[in-house]
Design a protein around this motif. Structure first.
Motif, PDB file in Angstrom:
ATOM      1  N   PHE A  39       0.848  -1.192   0.000  1.00  0.00           N
ATOM      2  CA  PHE A  39       0.000   0.000   0.000  1.00  0.00           C
ATOM      3  C   PHE A  39       0.884   1.244   0.000  1.00  0.00           C
ATOM      4  CE2 PHE A  39      -1.731   3.498   2.556  1.00  0.00           C
ATOM      5  CZ  PHE A  39      -2.806   3.869   1.744  1.00  0.00           C
ATOM      6  N   GLU A  40       0.521   2.216  -0.838  1.00  0.00           N
ATOM      7  CA  GLU A  40       1.224   3.498  -0.869  1.00  0.00           C
ATOM      8  C   GLU A  40       0.211   4.630  -0.924  1.00  0.00           C
ATOM      9  OE1 GLU A  40       4.106   3.953  -3.954  1.00  0.00           O
ATOM     10  OE2 GLU A  40       4.819   1.875  -3.811  1.00  0.00           O
ATOM     11  N   ASN A  41       0.553   5.719  -0.254  1.00  0.00           N
ATOM     12  CA  ASN A  41      -0.181   6.972  -0.405  1.00  0.00           C
ATOM     13  C   ASN A  41       0.825   8.037  -0.792  1.00  0.00           C
ATOM     14  OD1 ASN A  41      -0.975   9.765   1.131  1.00  0.00           O
ATOM     15  ND2 ASN A  41      -2.777   8.759   0.247  1.00  0.00           N
ATOM     16  N   SER A  42       0.547   8.740  -1.875  1.00  0.00           N
ATOM     17  CA  SER A  42       1.456   9.757  -2.382  1.00  0.00           C
ATOM     18  C   SER A  42       0.677  11.026  -2.643  1.00  0.00           C
ATOM     19  CB  SER A  42       2.124   9.270  -3.673  1.00  0.00           C
ATOM     20  OG  SER A  42       2.958  10.265  -4.213  1.00  0.00           O
ATOM     21  N   GLY A  43       1.216  12.151  -2.172  1.00  0.00           N
ATOM     22  CA  GLY A  43       0.497  13.396  -2.394  1.00  0.00           C
ATOM     23  C   GLY A  43       1.260  14.617  -1.929  1.00  0.00           C
ATOM     24  N   GLN A  44       0.597  15.757  -2.065  1.00  0.00           N
ATOM     25  CA  GLN A  44       1.146  17.059  -1.672  1.00  0.00           C
ATOM     26  C   GLN A  44       0.351  17.585  -0.482  1.00  0.00           C
ATOM     27  OE1 GLN A  44       3.694  18.724  -3.193  1.00  0.00           O
ATOM     28  NE2 GLN A  44       3.985  17.516  -5.043  1.00  0.00           N
ATOM     29  N   TYR A  45       1.075  17.936   0.596  1.00  0.00           N
ATOM     30  CA  TYR A  45       0.444  18.465   1.792  1.00  0.00           C
ATOM     31  C   TYR A  45       1.226  19.687   2.268  1.00  0.00           C
ATOM     32  CZ  TYR A  45      -1.526  13.713   1.894  1.00  0.00           C
ATOM     33  OH  TYR A  45      -2.152  12.533   1.569  1.00  0.00           O
ATOM     34  N   TYR A  46       0.627  20.860   2.159  1.00  0.00           N
ATOM     35  CA  TYR A  46       1.211  22.095   2.677  1.00  0.00           C
ATOM     36  C   TYR A  46       2.638  22.305   2.153  1.00  0.00           C
ATOM     37  CZ  TYR A  46      -2.671  21.354   5.869  1.00  0.00           C
ATOM     38  OH  TYR A  46      -3.924  21.117   6.403  1.00  0.00           O
ATOM     39  N   GLY A  47       2.820  22.056   0.883  1.00  0.00           N
ATOM     40  CA  GLY A  47       4.121  22.270   0.274  1.00  0.00           C
ATOM     41  C   GLY A  47       5.066  21.097   0.377  1.00  0.00           C
ATOM     42  N   PHE A  48       4.688  20.050   1.097  1.00  0.00           N
ATOM     43  CA  PHE A  48       5.523  18.856   1.238  1.00  0.00           C
ATOM     44  C   PHE A  48       5.006  17.760   0.308  1.00  0.00           C
ATOM     45  CE2 PHE A  48       6.182  21.023   5.258  1.00  0.00           C
ATOM     46  CZ  PHE A  48       7.533  20.840   5.499  1.00  0.00           C
ATOM     47  N   LYS A  49       5.924  17.076  -0.353  1.00  0.00           N
ATOM     48  CA  LYS A  49       5.572  15.864  -1.088  1.00  0.00           C
ATOM     49  C   LYS A  49       5.841  14.691  -0.160  1.00  0.00           C
ATOM     50  CE  LYS A  49       6.752  13.003  -5.092  1.00  0.00           C
ATOM     51  NZ  LYS A  49       7.661  12.840  -6.263  1.00  0.00           N
ATOM     52  N   ILE A  50       4.826  13.861   0.064  1.00  0.00           N
ATOM     53  CA  ILE A  50       4.951  12.766   1.031  1.00  0.00           C
ATOM     54  C   ILE A  50       4.540  11.452   0.369  1.00  0.00           C
ATOM     55  CG2 ILE A  50       4.149  11.837   3.233  1.00  0.00           C
ATOM     56  CD1 ILE A  50       3.706  14.684   4.185  1.00  0.00           C
ATOM     57  N   ILE A  51       5.404  10.467   0.505  1.00  0.00           N
ATOM     58  CA  ILE A  51       5.096   9.099   0.078  1.00  0.00           C
ATOM     59  C   ILE A  51       5.228   8.209   1.309  1.00  0.00           C
ATOM     60  CG2 ILE A  51       5.759   7.178  -1.413  1.00  0.00           C
ATOM     61  CD1 ILE A  51       7.008   9.202  -3.303  1.00  0.00           C
ATOM     62  N   ARG A  52       4.216   7.415   1.579  1.00  0.00           N
ATOM     63  CA  ARG A  52       4.241   6.543   2.756  1.00  0.00           C
ATOM     64  C   ARG A  52       3.509   5.249   2.429  1.00  0.00           C
ATOM     65  NH1 ARG A  52       0.148  10.527   6.170  1.00  0.00           N
ATOM     66  NH2 ARG A  52      -1.419  10.670   4.532  1.00  0.00           N
ATOM     67  N   GLY A  53       3.885   4.199   3.147  1.00  0.00           N
ATOM     68  CA  GLY A  53       3.214   2.946   2.866  1.00  0.00           C
ATOM     69  C   GLY A  53       3.793   1.785   3.655  1.00  0.00           C
ATOM     70  N   ALA A  54       3.272   0.608   3.328  1.00  0.00           N
ATOM     71  CA  ALA A  54       3.678  -0.611   4.023  1.00  0.00           C
ATOM     72  C   ALA A  54       3.483  -1.795   3.088  1.00  0.00           C
ATOM     73  CB  ALA A  54       2.865  -0.803   5.303  1.00  0.00           C
ATOM     74  N   GLY A  55       4.165  -2.886   3.404  1.00  0.00           N
ATOM     75  CA  GLY A  55       4.046  -4.073   2.580  1.00  0.00           C
ATOM     76  C   GLY A  55       4.047  -5.347   3.392  1.00  0.00           C
ATOM     77  N   LEU A  56       3.347  -6.352   2.886  1.00  0.00           N
ATOM     78  CA  LEU A  56       3.324  -7.686   3.469  1.00  0.00           C
ATOM     79  C   LEU A  56       3.633  -8.694   2.363  1.00  0.00           C
ATOM     80  CD1 LEU A  56       0.062  -7.533   5.635  1.00  0.00           C
ATOM     81  CD2 LEU A  56       2.422  -7.490   6.486  1.00  0.00           C
ATOM     82  N   GLU A  57       4.380  -9.745   2.699  1.00  0.00           N
ATOM     83  CA  GLU A  57       4.713 -10.770   1.723  1.00  0.00           C
ATOM     84  C   GLU A  57       4.667 -12.150   2.372  1.00  0.00           C
ATOM     85  OE1 GLU A  57       8.311 -10.172  -0.467  1.00  0.00           O
ATOM     86  OE2 GLU A  57       8.172  -7.975  -0.352  1.00  0.00           O
ATOM     87  N   TYR A  58       4.237 -13.106   1.580  1.00  0.00           N
ATOM     88  CA  TYR A  58       4.369 -14.506   1.964  1.00  0.00           C
ATOM     89  C   TYR A  58       5.129 -15.198   0.844  1.00  0.00           C
ATOM     90  CZ  TYR A  58       3.334 -19.453   2.447  1.00  0.00           C
ATOM     91  OH  TYR A  58       3.460 -20.821   2.528  1.00  0.00           O
ATOM     92  N   ALA A  59       6.259 -15.803   1.201  1.00  0.00           N
ATOM     93  CA  ALA A  59       7.109 -16.456   0.213  1.00  0.00           C
ATOM     94  C   ALA A  59       7.293 -17.923   0.578  1.00  0.00           C
ATOM     95  CB  ALA A  59       8.466 -15.765   0.135  1.00  0.00           C
ATOM     96  N   LYS A  60       7.387 -18.746  -0.443  1.00  0.00           N
ATOM     97  CA  LYS A  60       7.604 -20.178  -0.249  1.00  0.00           C
ATOM     98  C   LYS A  60       8.734 -20.623  -1.174  1.00  0.00           C
ATOM     99  CE  LYS A  60       5.156 -24.616  -0.064  1.00  0.00           C
ATOM    100  NZ  LYS A  60       5.436 -24.832   1.358  1.00  0.00           N
ATOM    101  N   TYR A  61       9.694 -21.326  -0.601  1.00  0.00           N
ATOM    102  CA  TYR A  61      10.815 -21.861  -1.372  1.00  0.00           C
ATOM    103  C   TYR A  61      10.942 -23.351  -1.084  1.00  0.00           C
ATOM    104  CZ  TYR A  61      15.683 -23.012  -2.517  1.00  0.00           C
ATOM    105  OH  TYR A  61      16.814 -23.608  -2.997  1.00  0.00           O
ATOM    106  N   ASN A  62      11.110 -24.136  -2.132  1.00  0.00           N
ATOM    107  CA  ASN A  62      11.354 -25.563  -1.919  1.00  0.00           C
ATOM    108  C   ASN A  62      12.364 -26.063  -2.946  1.00  0.00           C
ATOM    109  OD1 ASN A  62       9.778 -26.839  -4.287  1.00  0.00           O
ATOM    110  ND2 ASN A  62       8.262 -25.479  -3.335  1.00  0.00           N
ATOM    111  N   THR A  63      13.094 -27.064  -2.573  1.00  0.00           N
ATOM    112  CA  THR A  63      14.081 -27.627  -3.477  1.00  0.00           C
ATOM    113  C   THR A  63      14.346 -29.086  -3.127  1.00  0.00           C
ATOM    114  OG1 THR A  63      16.339 -27.413  -4.337  1.00  0.00           O
ATOM    115  CG2 THR A  63      16.028 -26.902  -2.019  1.00  0.00           C
TER     116      THR A  63
END
Length: 799
Positions: free
Chosen positions: A405-429
Motif C-alpha cells: 500500500f502506498e499513499n502519495s500526495g502534496q500536503y502544505y508544500g511537502f511531497k509525502i510518500i508513505r506505505g507498508a508491505g506484506l509478503e508470503y514467500a515459499k521456497y522448496n528444493t
C-alpha cells in the motif's frame, strides 16, 4: 555483414512504390492533476521543438492532428502547475496515439520564478543516479536489438561482458544486486534462461513494444523500492488503444512475435503479446553444442471505473528449454568442452498482479497485489549418458505473494510518500549434487537434501520532500524498515533500518549540485536461505545469516547548456557489509552469479565486506543540430576483503567503461546509429592444475578447478566493439512497416578469454592418465576467444 545491409536496401524501392502521404498522424490525450486525477482545462500543449499545438478542453482532453509520422514529444504548461515534457511518442498514419499527461501542482508563486520544463527527468527523491529511457532509446539503440538488458549497457556505470549474457552489473556491484518493476509490480526475472538468485541470462523477456519509458536508478533509491543494492529498473507500459484493435508483428533474428492492443469496452483497454524463438533450429544448423528455445507472454488490462478509481491487471511469463546438442558429429575441443560441463535445464516463470488506484483531493492511494513464481530444473549425467548416474539433479521453486500500500500526495508544500508491505514467500528444493571440495579435504562428497521454507515478510517506508529558497534547494528524506520471520536477526524491524537523504541545489538556471547518501538492504537469495545439510539443518540460519548492507555516498554536478542538452559528472562510493561468504572457498558471493546455473546454494557466513568507488560522466548533446551524441565514461574500482583482511579485486572490477553513441535521422525516414563500447578487462582466477587433474574430481566437473589462493590475481585484456543500427520506416494510410539491421561487433574483434582445461585423449578418444600417477588425467589448456560479428535483421509490421 554486407549481405545483411544489402538485404535491407533491397526492400526500399519495393515499399516506396506504394508509400502513403505524410502529415496525417494524430495524437489524442488527457491532461490531469497527478495527485487528484482531476482534468486540467485550458492547458497549452505543443509538439516539443515546433510551433504545432492546441489547448485542452474543459474535460482535459486534446487532439493534435496533421503530424508527420515519427517520434515526437509533447510539452504542456498550465497556470499553477509545473511544466511538463513527455517521453518520446511514436505517431503514425495508421493509428491514433493516446497519451496521458500528469501535471504536478507548483509550490512557487507565479511572480517569484519561472521554471522551464526539461526533457530530462529528475525527481525530488532521486536527483542523482537516475536516467530515463524512452521508446526511441529502446527501439533504436545500436547493438541493443530491442533488448532492455542490452540497451541499459550504454548508460554510465553499467558494465557488460564479451559473452552473450545480459548480466546487469552496475557500479562494481554483482548481478544479484538488482531489482525490476513493471507498472509497479516486482518481476523476479528480466531475462530468459535466468541464473537463479541473480539477474543474468542471454535474452531479454520484455516486449519493448509495450514500454512507455524506463527509469533506471544506479543509486538514490526511493524508499518505496526496496531489496536492492546496486540498481532498480522501473518500467512503465503504455495503455491500449481506445479506438480500435492494433496488431503488430515482428520477425527478428532469433524470434517471432505478435502483439495486440485496443479497447475491450468504453472503460477498458488491453495489451497482449506472445513470442517464440527459433534459435534451436538455427543453432542446430550451424553446429552449436547447445539448443535453446524460449517462449514468453505479456499482457495488461486497464479499467477506469470513474475519474477517481482505476484498476490495472498485468502479467508476464516465460518458458525456457535448454538442451545439449549431443548428436553433434565430430565436435571440436571447444564444443566438446561445453557438452562435457553444461547441464540440461528447463525453466518457467511468471509474475502477475493487480494495481488499484484511488484518487483523493490532494493525494492518491495505490494498492498492489502480485504473485510471482520461478520453477527451475537442471540435471547432468556422466558423459551425458542417461544410463549413467546423475552428477547433478536439481529442482526448486520460488513463490512470492505480495501486498503493498502506498499513499502519495502534496500536503502544505511537502511531497509525502508513505506505505507498508506484506509478503508470503515459499521456497522448496530437492538437491542432488556430487562435488569435489579441494580446499577442505580433497574428497568427493554428495549433497543430497530436500528443503522447504515459508517466509512472512513485512516492511514500512516513507519519504518526505520539500523545496526551499523558491525551489532552488530541494531536500528529501526517506526511511525504510524491513523484516521477516527467518530468524531472530531478520525479525528485528528497528535493526533493519535503511535511511536515505537527497539534496539538489540550483546554482543558476544551468548548473545544479545534487547528492544522495543512504543505507540499502537486501535479503540473501532464497537458495542461500533454504540451504540445508544432508541431515536437514538450515546451515545458514545456524550461521546467523543477515541482510546484506550497502552504504551509498553520491555527489554530482549537472550542466544544462540548452533544454535538450545535459552534461553530468558524479562521484560514488559504496561500502558493503554482512555479505555472504562461502564456507567452502572463503570467497564472497558478491563475486559469483555471472554464469548459468544456480547462485547461492551453499553454506555461507555473513562476514564479507567490500567497497566500490569511482566516478562517471554523461553527455547528451545535439551536434550542429544534425547528429545526436550520447557519451558516458565510468571509472570504477570494485574490491572485497579477503580472509586475511586485504582488499582484492572483485570479479566486476573493470576499471574503465566507455560508451560513445552517434546517430542521425535522415530524409525519407532513414535512421543510422553507431555505438562504440570499451570495457576494461575483468579479473580472473587461475586454475589449480594439480587438483583439476584428479580423476574423480574431473569426472564430476569436467572443467578446471580454480586456485582460490590466487583469487582474481590475473586480468583479461580490455575489449571493445562497434555496433551499427540502420532503420527504414514506411508510413502508409492504414499500416506501417519498419525494416532494420542491427550489427553487433561490426569489426569482429576476438577477445582473449581465460583458457579452458580439457583432458588429452588418444587416437581412439580415450582419456590419457599420468604415467606415474594413475589417479590423475593428463591435462592441457586450450586457448579461448569470445566475440564475433552478430548481424541481425528485423521486420516490424503494424496495422
Amino acid at each position: 555483414m554486407l549481405r545483411y545491409l544489402l538485404l535491407i536496401l533491397a526492400f526500399c524501392p519495393l515499399a516506396a512504390l506504394s508509400q502513403g502521404t505524410t502529415g496525417n498522424a494524430v495524437i489524442k490525450g488527457r491532461v490531469y492533476d497527478a495527485n487528484s486525477n482531476d482534468p486540467l482545462p485550458f492547458t497549452n500543449l505543443i509538439v516539443y521543438g515546433t510551433t504545432i499545438g492546441t489547448t485542452s478542453d474543459t474535460a482535459g482532453n486534446f487532439v493534435i492532428s496533421g503530424l508527420k509520422p515519427g517520434f515526437i514529444k509533447i510539452a504542456a504548461t498550465s497556470v499553477g502547475f509545473e511544466s511538463f515534457i513527455s517521453e518520446d511518442i511514436m505517431v503514425t498514419n495508421a493509428r491514433v496515439r493516446f497519451i496521458e499527461i500528469p501535471m504536478v501542482e507548483s509550490s512557487i508563486e507565479l511572480e517569484q520564478v519561472i521554471v522551464k520544463a526539461s526533457p530530462f527527468r529528475k525527481t525530488e527523491e532521486s536527483p542523482v543516479s537516475m536516467r530515463t529511457l524512452g521508446i526511441r532509446d529502446l527501439e533504436r539503440s545500436p547493438g541493443g536489438n530491442r533488448d532492455v538488458s542490452k540497451v541499459i549497457q550504454a548508460l554510465p556505470g553499467v558494465a557488460s561482458t564479451v559473452s552473450f549474457r545480459n548480466d546487469v552489473i552496475v557500479r562494481g556491484g554483482g548481478p544479484s544486486e538488482n531489482k525490476f518493476y513493471l507498472d509497479g509490480i516486482e518481476i523476479p526475472n528480466l531475462n530468459h534462461f535466468a541464473t537463479q538468485g541473480a539477474s543474468g541470462g542471454p535474452v531479454g523477456m520484455i516486449n519493448i513494444d509495450f514500454i512507455r519509458e524506463i527509469d533506471f536508478y544506479s543509486g538514490a533509491f526511493p524508499a518505496n523500492r526496496g531489496n536492492a543494492l546496486s540498481s532498480i529498473l522501473d518500467m512503465k507500459q503504455i495503455d491500449g488503444n481506445q479506438e480500435r484493435i492494433i496488431t503488430k508483428g515482428a520477425l527478428g533474428a532469433t524470434d517471432l512475435s505478435l502483439a495486440f492492443n485496443g479497447p475491450l469496452s468504453d472503460r477498458t483497454t488491453f495489451l497482449f503479446s506472445a513470442r517464440r524463438s527459433y534459435l534451436k533450429f538455427l543453432f542446430d544448423i550451424i553446429g552449436l553444442p547447445f539448443l535453446p528455445t524460449y517462449n514468453d507472454f505479456q499482457f495488461k488490462v486497464k479499467t477506469r471505473f470513474d475519474q477517481k478509481n482505476e484498476l490495472t491487471v498485468l502479467g508476464i511469463g516465460a518458458i525456457d528449454q535448454f538442451n545439449l546438442n549431443t548428436g553433434l558429429e565430430n565436435p571440436d575441443e571447444g564444443q566438446q568442452y561445453i557438452l562435457n560441463y553444461l547441464p540440461v535445464f528447463e525453466q518457467w516463470n511468471y509474475a502477475m498482479g493487480a494495481v488499484y488506484k484511488h484518487y483523493r483531493k490532494h493525494s492518491f492511494d495505490t494498492w498492489v497485489f502480485s504473485r510471482n513464481m520461478l520453477n527451475n530444473e537442471s540435471y547432468k549425467h556422466e558423459d551425458n549418458d542417461k544410463t549413467k548416474p546423475f552428477i547433478q539433479n536439481y529442482l526448486s521453486q520460488e513463490i512470492e505473494n505480495k501486498l503493498r500500500f502506498e499513499n502519495s500526495g502534496q500536503y502544505y508544500g511537502f511531497k509525502i510518500i508513505r506505505g507498508a508491505g506484506l509478503e508470503y514467500a515459499k521456497y522448496n528444493t530437492t538437491t542432488f549434487q556430487r562435488v569435489f571440495i579441494p580446499r577442505v579435504d580433497d574428497t568427493l562428497r554428495t549433497l543430497q537434501f530436500g528443503s522447504e521454507l515459508d517466509l512472512f515478510k513485512w516492511n514500512l517506508f516513507g519519504q518526505i520532500s520539500r523545496g526551499f529558497l523558491t525551489n532552488r534547494l530541494i531536500l528529501s528524506f526517506g526511511s525504510r524498515f524491513d523484516a521477516n520471520n527467518y530468524s531472530r536477526e531478520f525479525k528485528n524491524l528497528l535493526k533493519n533500518w535503511s535511511p536515505r537523504l537527497s539534496a539538489a541545489y540550483a546554482l543558476n538556471s544551468k548548473f545544479f549540485i545534487n547528492m544522495n547518501t543512504g543505507r540499502f538492504l537486501q535479503q540473501p537469495a532464497y537458495t542461500t536461505l533454504g540451504y540445508r545439510s544432508n541431515e536437514g539443518e538450515l546451515m545458514n540460519k545456524l550461521n546467523n545469516l543477515k541482510y546484506i548492507q550497502a552504504d551509498h555516498y553520491v555527489v554530482g554536478l549537472e550542466y544544462r547548456r540548452v533544454e535538450s542538452s545535459k552534461i553530468t559528472i558524479e562521484g560514488f562510493y559504496k561500502r558493503y557489509s554482512d555479505y555472504p561468504v562461502s564456507v567452502t572457498d572463503s570467497i564472497s558471493l558478491a563475486n559469483k552469479g555471472g554464469d548459468f546455473g544456480i547462485f547461492g546454494n551453499e553454506e555461507v557466513t555473513s562476514t564479507g565486506s567490500g567497497r566500490a568507488f569511482g566516478f562517471e560522466t554523461y553527455v547528451r548533446e545535439s551536434l550542429m543540430n544534425t547528429f545526436d551524441l550520447i557519451a558516458s565514461y565510468t571509472y570504477v574500482r570494485s574490491e572485497f576483503e579477503s580472509k586475511e583482511g586485504n582488499y582484492i579485486s572483485s570479479s566486476w572490477d573493470n576499471r574503465h567503461i566507455l560508451n560513445l553513441t552517434l546517430s542521425r535521422d535522415f530524409k525519407n525516414d532513414w535512421y543510422i546509429g553507431l555505438k562504440w563500447r570499451f570495457v576494461g578487462g575483468s579479473p580472473y582466477t587461475p586454475y589449480d592444475l594439480y587438483r583439476s587433474s584428479v580423476i574423480e574430481a574431473y569426472n564430476i566437473q569436467p572443467r578446471g578447478y580454480l586456485d582460490y589462493n590466487k583469487f582474481n590475481t590475473e586480468r583479461l585484456e580490455a575489449f571493445h566493439q562497434l555496433d551499427i543500427r540502420i532503420d527504414k520506416e514506411y508510413f502508409f494510410d492504414r499500416w506501417s512497416l519498419t525494416l532494420y539491421a542491427d550489427i553487433q561487433n561490426a569489426y569482429n574483434l576476438q577477445s582473449i578469454e581465460q583458457p579452458f582445461i580439457v583432458v588429452e585423449t588418444d587416437e581412439d578418444g580415450a582419456r590419457k592418465v599420468v604415467e606415474n600417477d594413475p589417479m590423475r588425467y593428463q591435462l592441457k589448456q586450450v586457448a579461448s576467444t569470445s566475440g564475433t560479428v552478430l548481424p541481425s535483421i528485423g521486420i516490424i509490421v503494424e496495422f
